[in-house]
Design a protein around this motif. Structure first.
Motif, short mmCIF file in Angstrom:
data_model
loop_
_atom_site.label_atom_id
_atom_site.label_comp_id
_atom_site.label_asym_id
_atom_site.label_seq_id
_atom_site.Cartn_x
_atom_site.Cartn_y
_atom_site.Cartn_z
N LYS A 166 0.80 -1.23 0.00
CA LYS A 166 0.00 0.00 0.00
C LYS A 166 0.84 1.28 0.00
N VAL A 167 2.00 1.27 0.66
CA VAL A 167 2.75 2.53 0.81
C VAL A 167 4.17 2.47 0.25
N GLY A 168 4.59 1.34 -0.25
CA GLY A 168 5.91 1.27 -0.87
C GLY A 168 7.01 0.76 0.05
N LYS A 169 8.22 0.68 -0.52
CA LYS A 169 9.33 0.04 0.17
C LYS A 169 10.22 0.98 0.98
N ASP A 170 10.00 2.27 0.90
CA ASP A 170 10.85 3.20 1.66
C ASP A 170 10.01 4.08 2.59
N ALA A 171 8.88 3.56 3.00
CA ALA A 171 7.97 4.32 3.86
C ALA A 171 8.43 4.30 5.32
N THR A 172 7.81 5.15 6.12
CA THR A 172 8.04 5.17 7.57
C THR A 172 6.88 4.45 8.26
N VAL A 173 7.21 3.43 9.02
CA VAL A 173 6.19 2.60 9.66
C VAL A 173 6.41 2.56 11.16
N VAL A 174 5.34 2.77 11.91
CA VAL A 174 5.39 2.64 13.37
C VAL A 174 4.87 1.26 13.75
N ILE A 175 5.68 0.51 14.51
CA ILE A 175 5.23 -0.76 15.07
C ILE A 175 4.76 -0.51 16.49
N LEU A 176 3.55 -0.93 16.80
CA LEU A 176 3.03 -0.85 18.16
C LEU A 176 3.09 -2.25 18.77
N GLU A 177 4.12 -2.52 19.55
CA GLU A 177 4.26 -3.83 20.18
C GLU A 177 3.66 -3.81 21.58
N VAL A 178 3.40 -5.01 22.11
CA VAL A 178 2.82 -5.14 23.45
C VAL A 178 3.65 -6.17 24.22
N PRO A 179 4.78 -5.75 24.80
CA PRO A 179 5.68 -6.70 25.47
C PRO A 179 5.01 -7.51 26.57
N SER A 180 4.02 -6.94 27.23
CA SER A 180 3.36 -7.66 28.33
C SER A 180 2.57 -8.87 27.85
N SER A 181 2.34 -8.98 26.54
CA SER A 181 1.56 -10.12 26.02
C SER A 181 2.43 -11.32 25.68
N GLY A 182 3.73 -11.24 25.99
CA GLY A 182 4.60 -12.39 25.80
C GLY A 182 4.79 -12.78 24.35
N SER A 183 4.62 -14.08 24.07
CA SER A 183 4.93 -14.62 22.75
C SER A 183 4.03 -14.06 21.66
N VAL A 184 2.82 -13.60 22.00
CA VAL A 184 1.92 -13.05 20.99
C VAL A 184 2.57 -11.87 20.29
N SER A 185 3.02 -10.90 21.07
CA SER A 185 3.66 -9.71 20.50
C SER A 185 5.01 -10.07 19.88
N GLU A 186 5.77 -10.91 20.54
CA GLU A 186 7.10 -11.28 20.04
C GLU A 186 7.00 -11.90 18.65
N LEU A 187 6.08 -12.83 18.48
CA LEU A 187 5.96 -13.53 17.20
C LEU A 187 5.41 -12.62 16.10
N ARG A 188 4.44 -11.78 16.45
CA ARG A 188 3.86 -10.87 15.44
C ARG A 188 4.93 -9.86 14.99
N LYS A 189 5.70 -9.36 15.94
CA LYS A 189 6.77 -8.42 15.59
C LYS A 189 7.84 -9.12 14.76
N LYS A 190 8.22 -10.32 15.17
CA LYS A 190 9.25 -11.08 14.45
C LYS A 190 8.85 -11.31 13.01
N GLY A 191 7.60 -11.73 12.80
CA GLY A 191 7.13 -11.98 11.44
C GLY A 191 7.18 -10.72 10.59
N PHE A 192 6.78 -9.58 11.19
CA PHE A 192 6.77 -8.32 10.45
C PHE A 192 8.19 -7.88 10.09
N VAL A 193 9.06 -7.84 11.09
CA VAL A 193 10.42 -7.32 10.89
C VAL A 193 11.20 -8.18 9.89
#
Length: 333
Positions: A166-193
């Motif tokens: 939707k926005v291209g390969k050189d865009a600025t993206v904010v990731i909103l992670e939730v460290p308190s949710s444990g593996s849920v946030s860790e895995l979703r962030k890992k997949g994205f990054v």
């Protein structure tokens, strides 16, 4: 004459002694089936139900409420086969105490949704006691734990694909992670990054921590907007957080943000998708109905059936193009 009398008396004495020494007659055998057979302790008593405990977090937003709702709904559907107790907690300490209560109650299996770090020790205690553990959603590094989950890592992969498209390969993206949710946030962030590095290595990624609530999404993203004058997309991991993000964008009058992702499957969020043509609103469907599968796995294990140790339910992407297919007026979320 005396001899005859003595002979008669002697014979009478002998007959009397024989009669007294005769063994008592055995009782007549009862009719077949009239005497109860000894119970076979290796077989459950007729009508016995398995005991399954359900542990869920206290309601922090609609998705969590829906998890508890669907878990109990499934338990009620299986009421001819199981007894159940459901408890909700606000932190790891409270959930640990409730797990102990379920063990005392006699739970044979526990379906747990442990959103907090620190549940490994009490769950190991339950495993050591012979209790079957089926974790919903959260991955805990313990041998013998069954798990039913959506594909958290793939949700991140699909989020990266969607945003770059939707926005291209050189865009600025904010990731909103939730460290308190444990593996849920860790895995979703890992997949994205990891996917972003593969398909758009020049993507400018900025990460902030928040919570899976619309209130935190609003408060935290309002602050993020003041610190970042240019944002092209937001990789939010939860629909409730995203609702707060969208409110913050609206209140700030920002027009630079073109994509806000989410996760979970909130009906309110679905209905927002066609309302703003300037922002692509997306959700990686992660339905709370999946918890019913966790209850089913617990029962199957107790019945001696073979089940997979981990059951992963694939990711589905919802946006303005297909949201109507996922509207459900009966959904509690």
């Amino acid at each position: 004459m005396k001899k005859i009398i003595l002979l008669v008396l002697s014979l009478s004495l002998v007959l009397s002694l024989v009669a007294c020494s005769k063994p008592a007659q055995a009782p007549e055998p009862e009719e077949p089936g009239t005497e109860a057979e000894a119970p076979n302790e290796s077989e459950p008593a007729e009508g016995k139900k398995h005991k399954i405990g359900i542990l869920a977090p206290a309601v922090t937003h609609g998705w969590v409420a829906a998890v508890a709702y669907h878990a109990e709904a499934r338990a009620k559907e299986l009421s001819d086969q199981i007894e159940y107790k459901i408890q909700t907690s606000n932190n790891a300490e409270e959930m640990t105490s409730q797990l102990d209560d379920l063990m005392t109650w006699g739970a044979e299996a526990i379906v747990a949704f442990p959103q907090w770090v620190g549940m490994e020790v009490p769950m190991q205690k339950a495993l050591d006691a012979g209790i079957k553990i089926v974790n919903f959603d959260i991955e805990i590094d313990l041998d013998g734990v069954y798990r039913v989950s959506g594909d958290n890592e793939d949700m991140g992969v699909q989020g990266a694909n969607y945003i770059v498209d939707k926005v291209g390969k050189d865009a600025t993206v904010v990731i909103l992670e939730v460290p308190s949710s444990g593996s849920v946030s860790e895995l979703r962030k890992k997949g994205f990054v990891e996917k972003a590095k593969e398909i758009a290595p020049d993507l400018n990624i900025i990460t902030y921590a928040t919570q899976f609530t619309r209130e935190d999404g609003l408060k935290d993203f309002a602050d993020i907007l003041t610190k970042n004058p240019k944002i092209d997309a937001v990789y939010s991991m939860d629909d409730e957080t995203s609702i707060g993000v969208l409110q913050a964008i609206k209140e700030a009058g920002r027009t630079d943000i073109k994509v806000v992702t989410g996760g979970g499957g909130a009906q309110e969020y679905f209905k927002m998708m066609p309302e703003n043509e300037d922002i692509w609103i997306q959700s990686a469907l992660y339905s709370p109905v999946m918890v019913k599968d966790a209850v089913d796995v617990a029962l199957k294990v107790l019945n001696g059936e073979t089940v997979e140790q981990v059951k992963i339910i694939p990711t589905t992407i919802v946006d303005r193009d297909n949201y109507k297919d996922f509207l459900d007026e009966n959904s509690p979320y």
